[in-house]
Design a protein around this motif. Structure first.
Motif, PDB file in Angstrom:
ATOM      1  N   LEU A   1      -7.856   6.424  -4.655  1.00 24.38           N
ATOM      2  CA  LEU A   1      -7.994   5.139  -3.957  1.00 24.38           C
ATOM      3  C   LEU A   1      -6.995   5.029  -2.803  1.00 24.38           C
ATOM      4  N   LEU A   2      -5.775   5.488  -3.028  1.00 25.79           N
ATOM      5  CA  LEU A   2      -4.773   5.461  -1.945  1.00 25.79           C
ATOM      6  C   LEU A   2      -5.249   6.292  -0.756  1.00 25.79           C
ATOM      7  N   ASP A   3      -5.868   7.422  -1.041  1.00 26.05           N
ATOM      8  CA  ASP A   3      -6.361   8.283   0.034  1.00 26.05           C
ATOM      9  C   ASP A   3      -7.453   7.582   0.844  1.00 26.05           C
ATOM     10  N   LEU A   4      -8.300   6.836   0.163  1.00 26.77           N
ATOM     11  CA  LEU A   4      -9.360   6.092   0.866  1.00 26.77           C
ATOM     12  C   LEU A   4      -8.784   5.129   1.889  1.00 26.77           C
ATOM     13  N   PHE A   5      -7.632   4.562   1.551  1.00 28.38           N
ATOM     14  CA  PHE A   5      -7.024   3.554   2.429  1.00 28.38           C
ATOM     15  C   PHE A   5      -5.944   4.143   3.340  1.00 28.38           C
ATOM     16  N   HIS A   6      -5.881   5.477   3.375  1.00 31.93           N
ATOM     17  CA  HIS A   6      -4.915   6.179   4.226  1.00 31.93           C
ATOM     18  C   HIS A   6      -3.493   5.702   3.941  1.00 31.93           C
ATOM     19  N   GLU A   7      -3.184   5.533   2.676  1.00 33.22           N
ATOM     20  CA  GLU A   7      -1.884   5.014   2.264  1.00 33.22           C
ATOM     21  C   GLU A   7      -1.125   6.090   1.485  1.00 33.22           C
ATOM     22  N   ASP A   8       0.142   6.338   1.884  1.00 33.19           N
ATOM     23  CA  ASP A   8       0.950   7.368   1.226  1.00 33.19           C
ATOM     24  C   ASP A   8       1.868   6.806   0.147  1.00 33.19           C
ATOM     25  N   GLU A   9       2.136   5.505   0.222  1.00 30.13           N
ATOM     26  CA  GLU A   9       3.103   4.894  -0.701  1.00 30.13           C
ATOM     27  C   GLU A   9       2.398   4.066  -1.769  1.00 30.13           C
ATOM     28  N   TYR A  10       2.984   4.064  -2.953  1.00 28.05           N
ATOM     29  CA  TYR A  10       2.447   3.212  -4.026  1.00 28.05           C
ATOM     30  C   TYR A  10       3.541   2.901  -5.035  1.00 28.05           C
ATOM     31  N   GLU A  11       3.587   1.639  -5.421  1.00 30.24           N
ATOM     32  CA  GLU A  11       4.506   1.217  -6.474  1.00 30.24           C
ATOM     33  C   GLU A  11       3.738   0.295  -7.417  1.00 30.24           C
ATOM     34  N   GLU A  12       3.740   0.628  -8.675  1.00 32.06           N
ATOM     35  CA  GLU A  12       2.995  -0.155  -9.671  1.00 32.06           C
ATOM     36  C   GLU A  12       3.515  -1.594  -9.688  1.00 32.06           C
TER      37      GLU A  12
ATOM     38  N   ARG B   1      -4.210  -1.366  -8.554  1.00 30.62           N
ATOM     39  CA  ARG B   1      -3.829  -1.435  -9.967  1.00 30.62           C
ATOM     40  C   ARG B   1      -4.890  -2.166 -10.776  1.00 30.62           C
ATOM     41  N   ASP B   2      -5.395  -3.299 -10.228  1.00 31.84           N
ATOM     42  CA  ASP B   2      -6.404  -4.105 -10.930  1.00 31.84           C
ATOM     43  C   ASP B   2      -7.714  -3.335 -11.092  1.00 31.84           C
ATOM     44  N   LEU B   3      -8.098  -2.590 -10.046  1.00 27.54           N
ATOM     45  CA  LEU B   3      -9.357  -1.847 -10.116  1.00 27.54           C
ATOM     46  C   LEU B   3      -9.255  -0.698 -11.135  1.00 27.54           C
ATOM     47  N   VAL B   4      -8.128  -0.012 -11.132  1.00 21.06           N
ATOM     48  CA  VAL B   4      -7.939   1.075 -12.099  1.00 21.06           C
ATOM     49  C   VAL B   4      -7.930   0.507 -13.521  1.00 21.06           C
ATOM     50  N   ALA B   5      -7.300  -0.651 -13.696  1.00 22.99           N
ATOM     51  CA  ALA B   5      -7.285  -1.299 -15.013  1.00 22.99           C
ATOM     52  C   ALA B   5      -8.708  -1.666 -15.447  1.00 22.99           C
ATOM     53  N   TYR B   6      -9.526  -2.135 -14.475  1.00 19.70           N
ATOM     54  CA  TYR B   6     -10.937  -2.429 -14.757  1.00 19.70           C
ATOM     55  C   TYR B   6     -11.652  -1.150 -15.203  1.00 19.70           C
ATOM     56  N   GLY B   7     -11.376  -0.053 -14.531  1.00 18.43           N
ATOM     57  CA  GLY B   7     -11.996   1.221 -14.879  1.00 18.43           C
ATOM     58  C   GLY B   7     -11.628   1.676 -16.278  1.00 18.43           C
ATOM     59  N   VAL B   8     -10.362   1.526 -16.645  1.00 18.52           N
ATOM     60  CA  VAL B   8      -9.915   1.917 -17.981  1.00 18.52           C
ATOM     61  C   VAL B   8     -10.551   1.009 -19.039  1.00 18.52           C
ATOM     62  N   LYS B   9     -10.577  -0.295 -18.756  1.00 13.21           N
ATOM     63  CA  LYS B   9     -11.121  -1.260 -19.718  1.00 13.21           C
ATOM     64  C   LYS B   9     -12.607  -1.016 -19.979  1.00 13.21           C
ATOM     65  N   THR B  10     -13.370  -0.699 -18.951  1.00 14.92           N
ATOM     66  CA  THR B  10     -14.811  -0.497 -19.110  1.00 14.92           C
ATOM     67  C   THR B  10     -15.162   0.894 -19.614  1.00 14.92           C
ATOM     68  N   GLY B  11     -14.188   1.802 -19.604  1.00 16.46           N
ATOM     69  CA  GLY B  11     -14.452   3.159 -20.062  1.00 16.46           C
ATOM     70  C   GLY B  11     -14.867   4.111 -18.961  1.00 16.46           C
ATOM     71  N   LEU B  12     -14.922   3.614 -17.710  1.00 16.19           N
ATOM     72  CA  LEU B  12     -15.251   4.504 -16.596  1.00 16.19           C
ATOM     73  C   LEU B  12     -14.139   5.520 -16.380  1.00 16.19           C
ATOM     74  N   VAL B  13     -12.896   5.071 -16.565  1.00 20.01           N
ATOM     75  CA  VAL B  13     -11.730   5.908 -16.314  1.00 20.01           C
ATOM     76  C   VAL B  13     -10.986   6.156 -17.629  1.00 20.01           C
ATOM     77  N   PRO B  14     -10.843   7.410 -18.073  1.00 24.10           N
ATOM     78  CA  PRO B  14     -10.000   7.690 -19.245  1.00 24.10           C
ATOM     79  C   PRO B  14      -8.550   7.336 -18.906  1.00 24.10           C
ATOM     80  N   ALA B  15      -7.810   6.868 -19.865  1.00 26.63           N
ATOM     81  CA  ALA B  15      -6.419   6.465 -19.630  1.00 26.63           C
ATOM     82  C   ALA B  15      -5.608   7.604 -19.017  1.00 26.63           C
ATOM     83  N   CYS B  16      -5.946   8.838 -19.385  1.00 31.59           N
ATOM     84  CA  CYS B  16      -5.197   9.985 -18.866  1.00 31.59           C
ATOM     85  C   CYS B  16      -5.467  10.253 -17.384  1.00 31.59           C
ATOM     86  N   GLU B  17      -6.495   9.608 -16.815  1.00 34.17           N
ATOM     87  CA  GLU B  17      -6.840   9.810 -15.396  1.00 34.17           C
ATOM     88  C   GLU B  17      -6.381   8.638 -14.523  1.00 34.17           C
ATOM     89  N   LYS B  18      -5.515   7.809 -15.048  1.00 31.43           N
ATOM     90  CA  LYS B  18      -5.061   6.619 -14.309  1.00 31.43           C
ATOM     91  C   LYS B  18      -4.390   7.011 -12.988  1.00 31.43           C
TER      92      LYS B  18
END
Length: 496
Positions: free
Chosen positions: A31-42, A7-24
């Protein structure tokens, strides 16, 4: 914890403009796929950590904990680049944005691209901050000194893995276009978060990028789209001015094309530039000269420890013609009295380190005369740092140093800190294995100072290191800043 860090990294991406808000959501899932994780809760708790270095550290610790990577600098660097690529716009998006901003101004475009290169962690800001930087005054102007600490030292695991890794010739070198998006391996850095701006130079495809190590502000690299060796020739000057016309707020220069006086990568045609004013640029022309057939071009000898002819004109084509003439004459020039030999035993020695810039309406080109001859007394080069200064600087004097910025080895950080303690305590550096090489130098400068204290010792050492670098530059000068040296310089200019 993983949820929070994602969540923090995605927020960093949105804040810096790397990630458009619509791509959150999209970025979160990558990122979940990189860590082989199927579950996520904000996470419901407020965002606390916004420092990229800390966010990445926790994510890398999690990757180690899950057995995704081994715990070593090499593996962590490969994986954190993969992490950052989840936030990156595609190359085509970066290029489109760059050229849209270029329509506003060239500087608006480079400001965008430089920020992107930092926000993406391609330029690791937190490592660059570790570099030691200071300035010293000299008769040639204010000289910049850096001890480079941003390149991580290879750990034993990385060395072993690189040794056992399958040899690959892809990409051919660190400057090839194919590096963009490359995942890397233990003997080749990851470049998944790396973006290149294609430009046209001398009617050929070239690339424009930033150096990940940033020795000075907006340190850029401009490189041939083909893996071809460096060569200083007429087209070199054409390429330099093609770039300067595209980006008039940047200088651009080339390392020489011979060993000893050349750069570290001679196998790939490239230049280095940036938005920075070096001492060499502000150094005055101490004596104006007229070159037959080019009386319309302003020319003069620069007051600088290396041998520099500066030429200026509103018409860059005149500078290209004159520079080509100077290069041709210098390649074949011998003056035994000045110990300048065009070649020995068929090996060429003379070449040029050129630097181009735009100053108002004028184009300016500094032509630094270089010679790589060696002797028994100076086996590493007559016009190279002499042995008495190798305890500080033994490496080649390339483009960056030519302009007045010392890039000194990382070992000096530890050595100077230890040396400072020895001087404050009145100990003899010759008694310590690590400091023994500095003993003669210390003995030479120590009498200049009435007292050395804990408070002033590092200032003293930094000043003295800077003065050593000034002497190193003087060693690299083919024609010395003496009456005899200037006479010899003028003999060459008379041959033009």
């Amino acid at each position: 914890m993983l949820n929070k860090n994602i969540r923090d990294l995605v927020a960093y991406g949105v804040k810096t403009g790397l990630v458009p808000a619509c791509e959150k959501n999209y970025t979160t899932n990558l990122l979940l796929d990189l860590f082989h994780e199927d579950e996520y809760e904000e996470p419901v708790e407020e965002l606390v950590c916004e420092e990229l270095e800390l966010i990445l550290k926790e994510l890398l610790d999690e990757a180690v904990k899950r057995g995704i990577i081994e715990d070593s600098i090499g593996y962590r660097d490969l994986f954190d680049t993969k992490i950052m690529n989840c936030l990156m716009p595609r190359p085509a998006q970066v290029q489109e944005t760059f050229w849209k901003k270029y329509e506003e101004s060239p500087q608006t475009a480079t400001d965008y691209f430089y920020k992107l290169s930092q926000d993406s962690d391609y330029i690791r800001r937190y490592r660059i901050k570790k570099d030691r930087k200071w300035t010293v005054d000299s008769e040639y102007g204010t000289i910049d000194i850096t001890i480079n600490l941003s390149k991580p030292e290879k750990d034993p695991k990385a060395i072993a893995a690189a040794k056992n890794a399958k040899q690959s010739s892809y990409p051919k070198c660190l400057l090839c276009m194919e590096n963009e998006g490359y995942a890397g391996r233990m003997n080749h850095p990851a470049r998944e978060n790396h973006r290149i701006i294609p430009i046209t130079v001398n009617d050929c495809p070239w690339g424009f990028q930033y150096s990940p190590y940033v020795y000075y502000n907006e340190h850029c690299i401009v490189f041939n789209g083909q893996h071809v060796p460096m060569k200083i020739e007429r087209n070199t000057f054409v390429k330099l001015f093609d770039f300067v016309k595209l980006f008039p707020h940047y200088f651009l220069g080339s390392n020489a094309d011979l060993p000893i006086v050349g750069g570290s990568i001679l196998s790939h045609d490239h230049f280095q530039g940036g938005h920075y004013t070096f001492a060499m640029e502000t150094a005055p022309m101490e004596e104006m000269v007229k070159i037959p057939g080019y009386e319309d071009v302003e020319a003069g000898i620069v007051k600088w420890p290396l041998s520099v002819l500066r030429i200026r004109s509103k018409d860059e084509k005149r500078l290209i013609d004159l520079a080509s003439h100077v290069l041709e004459v210098w390649r074949g020039y011998t003056d035994e009295e000045a110990f300048v030999f065009a070649e020995t035993d068929g090996e060429p020695h003379n070449t040029i380190t050129p630097i181009a810039r735009k100053k108002g309406e004028f184009f300016e080109l500094d032509l630094t005369l270089r010679n790589n001859i060696t002797t028994k007394e100076h086996p590493l080069g007559v016009y190279h740092p002499h042995a008495q200064y190798h305890h500080i600087k033994k490496e080649n004097i390339g483009l960056i140093e030519v302009m007045g910025l010392a890039v000194l080895p990382a070992r000096l950080k530890t050595e100077l800190e230890l040396l400072g303690k020895y001087l404050v305590e009145g100990k003899d550096p010759a008694e310590h294995e690590l400091l023994e090489k500095h003993a003669a130098w210390v003995k030479e400068f120590l009498p200049k100072y009435e007292s050395i204290t804990k408070e002033n010792v590092m200032d003293i050492l930094q000043e003295e290191v800077g003065q050593v670098f000034v002497h190193v530059l003087e060693d690299a000068g083919v024609y010395k800043c003496t009456e005899e040296g200037r006479k010899a310089f003028k003999r060459f200019l008379a041959a033009l």
